[in-house]
Design a protein around this motif. Structure first.
Motif, PDB file in Angstrom:
ATOM      1  N   LEU A  71      34.327  25.513  50.868  1.00 29.05           N
ATOM      2  CA  LEU A  71      34.772  25.625  49.476  1.00 29.05           C
ATOM      3  C   LEU A  71      35.673  26.830  49.249  1.00 29.05           C
ATOM      4  CD1 LEU A  71      31.391  24.775  47.688  1.00 29.05           C
ATOM      5  CD2 LEU A  71      33.233  23.231  48.378  1.00 29.05           C
ATOM      6  N   ASP A  72      36.217  27.419  50.320  1.00 34.68           N
ATOM      7  CA  ASP A  72      37.025  28.627  50.170  1.00 34.68           C
ATOM      8  C   ASP A  72      38.252  28.388  49.303  1.00 34.68           C
ATOM      9  OD1 ASP A  72      35.211  29.889  51.740  1.00 34.68           O
ATOM     10  OD2 ASP A  72      36.414  29.877  53.568  1.00 34.68           O
ATOM     11  N   GLU A  73      38.948  27.271  49.531  1.00 36.80           N
ATOM     12  CA  GLU A  73      40.168  27.022  48.753  1.00 36.80           C
ATOM     13  C   GLU A  73      39.856  26.759  47.286  1.00 36.80           C
ATOM     14  OE1 GLU A  73      43.331  24.645  50.252  1.00 36.80           O
ATOM     15  OE2 GLU A  73      42.677  24.844  52.334  1.00 36.80           O
ATOM     16  N   ILE A  74      38.765  26.070  47.016  1.00 37.77           N
ATOM     17  CA  ILE A  74      38.362  25.861  45.627  1.00 37.77           C
ATOM     18  C   ILE A  74      38.013  27.195  44.974  1.00 37.77           C
ATOM     19  CG2 ILE A  74      36.606  24.843  44.137  1.00 37.77           C
ATOM     20  CD1 ILE A  74      36.513  22.449  45.940  1.00 37.77           C
ATOM     21  N   GLU A  75      37.312  28.052  45.699  1.00 39.29           N
ATOM     22  CA  GLU A  75      36.949  29.366  45.148  1.00 39.29           C
ATOM     23  C   GLU A  75      38.200  30.179  44.819  1.00 39.29           C
ATOM     24  OE1 GLU A  75      34.202  33.264  46.329  1.00 39.29           O
ATOM     25  OE2 GLU A  75      34.629  31.706  47.816  1.00 39.29           O
ATOM     26  N   THR A  76      39.160  30.190  45.720  1.00 36.82           N
ATOM     27  CA  THR A  76      40.403  30.928  45.476  1.00 36.82           C
ATOM     28  C   THR A  76      41.122  30.387  44.247  1.00 36.82           C
ATOM     29  OG1 THR A  76      40.640  31.392  47.841  1.00 36.82           O
ATOM     30  CG2 THR A  76      42.620  31.572  46.477  1.00 36.82           C
ATOM     31  N   HIS A  77      41.138  29.079  44.111  1.00 32.28           N
ATOM     32  CA  HIS A  77      41.804  28.445  42.966  1.00 32.28           C
ATOM     33  C   HIS A  77      41.105  28.804  41.655  1.00 32.28           C
ATOM     34  CE1 HIS A  77      43.960  25.318  40.733  1.00 32.28           C
ATOM     35  NE2 HIS A  77      42.800  24.886  40.278  1.00 32.28           N
ATOM     36  N   LEU A  78      39.787  28.743  41.631  1.00 26.54           N
ATOM     37  CA  LEU A  78      39.051  28.994  40.401  1.00 26.54           C
ATOM     38  C   LEU A  78      39.196  30.432  39.919  1.00 26.54           C
ATOM     39  CD1 LEU A  78      35.677  27.083  40.989  1.00 26.54           C
ATOM     40  CD2 LEU A  78      37.603  26.383  39.558  1.00 26.54           C
ATOM     41  N   PHE A  79      39.188  31.380  40.850  1.00 22.19           N
ATOM     42  CA  PHE A  79      39.147  32.785  40.453  1.00 22.19           C
ATOM     43  C   PHE A  79      40.489  33.486  40.608  1.00 22.19           C
ATOM     44  CE2 PHE A  79      34.832  31.560  41.648  1.00 22.19           C
ATOM     45  CZ  PHE A  79      34.167  31.877  40.472  1.00 22.19           C
ATOM     46  N   ALA A  80      41.556  32.700  40.680  1.00 22.74           N
ATOM     47  CA  ALA A  80      42.895  33.282  40.712  1.00 22.74           C
ATOM     48  C   ALA A  80      43.229  33.901  39.361  1.00 22.74           C
ATOM     49  CB  ALA A  80      43.920  32.202  41.074  1.00 22.74           C
ATOM     50  N   ALA A  81      44.197  34.832  39.375  1.00 16.34           N
ATOM     51  CA  ALA A  81      44.607  35.477  38.123  1.00 16.34           C
ATOM     52  C   ALA A  81      45.132  34.459  37.120  1.00 16.34           C
ATOM     53  CB  ALA A  81      45.673  36.535  38.420  1.00 16.34           C
ATOM     54  N   GLU A  82      45.668  33.351  37.621  1.00 15.11           N
ATOM     55  CA  GLU A  82      46.216  32.312  36.754  1.00 15.11           C
ATOM     56  C   GLU A  82      45.153  31.726  35.837  1.00 15.11           C
ATOM     57  OE1 GLU A  82      48.736  28.104  37.224  1.00 15.11           O
ATOM     58  OE2 GLU A  82      47.907  29.128  38.983  1.00 15.11           O
ATOM     59  N   ASP A  83      43.886  31.853  36.217  1.00 20.18           N
ATOM     60  CA  ASP A  83      42.812  31.259  35.423  1.00 20.18           C
ATOM     61  C   ASP A  83      42.789  31.806  34.000  1.00 20.18           C
ATOM     62  OD1 ASP A  83      40.421  29.540  35.316  1.00 20.18           O
ATOM     63  OD2 ASP A  83      39.362  31.424  35.008  1.00 20.18           O
ATOM     64  N   HIS A  84      43.207  33.058  33.830  1.00 23.72           N
ATOM     65  CA  HIS A  84      43.179  33.659  32.498  1.00 23.72           C
ATOM     66  C   HIS A  84      44.533  33.581  31.808  1.00 23.72           C
ATOM     67  CE1 HIS A  84      39.105  35.183  32.899  1.00 23.72           C
ATOM     68  NE2 HIS A  84      39.403  35.461  34.144  1.00 23.72           N
ATOM     69  N   LEU A  85      45.500  32.937  32.461  1.00 27.47           N
ATOM     70  CA  LEU A  85      46.820  32.747  31.865  1.00 27.47           C
ATOM     71  C   LEU A  85      47.021  31.280  31.483  1.00 27.47           C
ATOM     72  CD1 LEU A  85      48.888  34.953  34.350  1.00 27.47           C
ATOM     73  CD2 LEU A  85      48.027  35.598  32.081  1.00 27.47           C
ATOM     74  N   ALA A  86      46.743  30.376  32.443  1.00 24.07           N
ATOM     75  CA  ALA A  86      46.832  28.933  32.185  1.00 24.07           C
ATOM     76  C   ALA A  86      45.421  28.416  31.963  1.00 24.07           C
ATOM     77  CB  ALA A  86      47.492  28.227  33.372  1.00 24.07           C
ATOM     78  N   THR A  87      44.956  28.461  30.730  1.00 24.76           N
ATOM     79  CA  THR A  87      43.552  28.177  30.434  1.00 24.76           C
ATOM     80  C   THR A  87      43.288  26.711  30.100  1.00 24.76           C
ATOM     81  OG1 THR A  87      43.918  28.812  28.121  1.00 24.76           O
ATOM     82  CG2 THR A  87      43.140  30.528  29.631  1.00 24.76           C
TER      83      THR A  87
END
Length: 472
Positions: A71-87
């Protein structure tokens, strides 16, 4: 949300994006790294045109299990900085749903990720809903502080909290937190629940917005005023006309349908269509040629809602029109025509695929109609739609049509449909797939034992197994 880019249907990525059963079968036969790369691409870049009606999460979760994927790639995707920009929910919704299914299969790493994201992620409410279905009470209670901390202890924060509790899709976490003895948790959630219930009661008792008066003229004026405000009210206005109009009001409504302002005209057309007025078909034909797109679209919609032989008979004459009314007529014949309309429906199916491709909206009705009428010579076109469409819902309809019209379905597409992303398609496959293929019996047994499988699919599987079991 951007329109997804779908790879060709002959590639592994294209098969997985479409949610086809062959996607799973090809992934299991491909090099593991290639299969996981394509799978992660699908999960992180949602390929669905409409995530509200198309399923992928269970399909991808099962493939993660079969491939033993991390699940490493999913984890990286979820907690990327973009998460708080593209909500927007669509950036992370599919990944969170996949994690939810993995957690239900016993993947503790997926459960940990969901808890962490619910505590810190932008789309925390989705993660909390997934946990509400899969996590234990202690896990949910541990999130109370992090979730409530998102709502400041101010009048605005309390109001936002009350709205969140009121509109929560899964209420279980809030019920647990309401039992918490801490003032900052239990008392606050209980107050939010009470306020949310009061707000809901107020909305029900005091509906907002203008309402029509109790006369035909008032209803037509209300429909026109709604259109001028940017709200299309012709369908509710037509229902209101059904309540207030009497036989003596027909000339007024017919005149509104012929020459009234756009909002009133649309409402009158819908009312006359529902009433099966003898003149409405001529009024609809005239309205379709109106320069106003609103009136033309409403006329087509009114025709599509009509029942009765008069509408079907007129559709036979309109089906050759090269406009929206011709397309609508094709859909009416597909849904309500008889055996004598088979050639017309088949011709419309072929022309729609040729002109507009395998994802044309009209294909939904035409594919259903082809199966309903049992048009056997449509099988090649249906197979093309099945292979090429990006919509898993339309593919499922093509599968049902093939089951009715194509004798080779049981030994062909029905087998791969057992691995399809849509439960309704798997149900069709469970009823029709030929057990001469060695994979079929094993897959049926697995579906019957899978606790995540839909009840309708398991019922079809078990009835099939019982039907074909040798007598004792």
């Amino acid at each position: 949300m951007f329109e997804p880019v779908i790879a060709p249907s002959g590639t592994l990525l294209g098969l997985l994006q479409r949610g086809r059963g062959d996607g799973t079968l090809h992934a299991l036969a491909a090099p593991r790294a290639e299969a996981l790369g394509a799978l992660n691409h699908c999960v992180l870049h949602d390929p669905r045109h409409d995530w509200q009606v198309e399923n992928r999460s269970l399909y991808y979760a099962r493939l993660f299990l079969d491939l033993g994927g991390g699940l490493d790639e999913i984890e990286t995707h979820l907690f990327a900085a973009e998460d708080h920009l593209a909500t927007d929910d669509t950036r992370t919704g599919l990944a969170l749903s996949v994690l939810g299914h993995l957690a239900s299969y016993g993947r503790d790493d997926a459960l940990v990720l969901l808890r962490r994201y619910a505590a810190t992620g932008a789309n925390w409410a989705w993660a909390l809903d997934e946990l509400a279905l899969r996590d234990d009470d202690s896990g949910l209670r541990s999130l109370a502080g992090a979730v409530l901390g998102r709502f400041p202890a101010t009048p605005e924060g309390d109001a936002e909290l009350a709205a969140t509790v009121r509109d929560a899709f899964e209420p279980r976490p809030w019920r647990l937190w309401a039992e918490d003895r801490r003032e900052a948790v239990g008392a606050r959630v209980r107050a939010a629940r009470e306020r949310g219930s009061f707000d809901r009661w107020q909305r029900q008792m005091r509906p907002t917005g203008p309402r029509p008066g109790w006369s035909v003229e008032s209803v037509l004026d209300w429909a026109q005023q709604g259109l001028e405000r940017g709200s299309a009210l012709h369908v509710p206005a037509a229902r209101c006309l059904g309540a207030v109009a009497g036989p003596g009001d027909r000339p007024l409504i017919a005149e509104a349908a012929r020459r009234g302002p756009d909002g009133a005209r649309c409402a009158a057309l819908h009312y006359l269509a529902e009433a099966r007025d003898p003149a409405v078909l001529d009024l609809i034909e005239a309205a379709v040629a109106d320069p106003s797109r609103t009136v033309a679209d409403a006329a087509v919609a009114a025709f599509e809602r009509m029942c009765g032989e008069a509408a079907v008979d007129r559709a036979r004459g309109w089906i050759h029109r090269p406009d929206a009314l011709g397309a609508s007529a094709a859909g009416v014949l597909a849904c309500r025509g008889g055996a004598q309309d088979s050639e017309l429906v088949l011709g419309a199916l072929r022309e729609t695929v040729r002109a507009d491709g395998p994802d044309a909206p009209l294909l939904w009705a035409l594919v259903d109609g082809t199966g309903r009428l049992g048009i056997g010579c449509a099988a090649p076109v249906l197979r093309h739609v099945y292979r090429e469409t990006a919509s898993s819902q339309l593919r499922g309809r093509a599968a049902r049509a093939l089951a009715a019209a194509d004798p080779s379905f049981a030994t062909g597409f029905a087998v791969e449909c057992l691995w399809d992303c849509e439960e309704t398609t798997r149900e069709v496959a469970a009823l029709h797939a030929a057990t001469g293929d060695a994979r079929v019996a094993e897959r049926l047994r697995r579906l019957a034992a899978d606790p995540a499988e839909e009840a309708e699919v398991q019922t079809a599987v078990r009835s099939r197994i019982a039907r074909e079991a040798p007598p004792r």
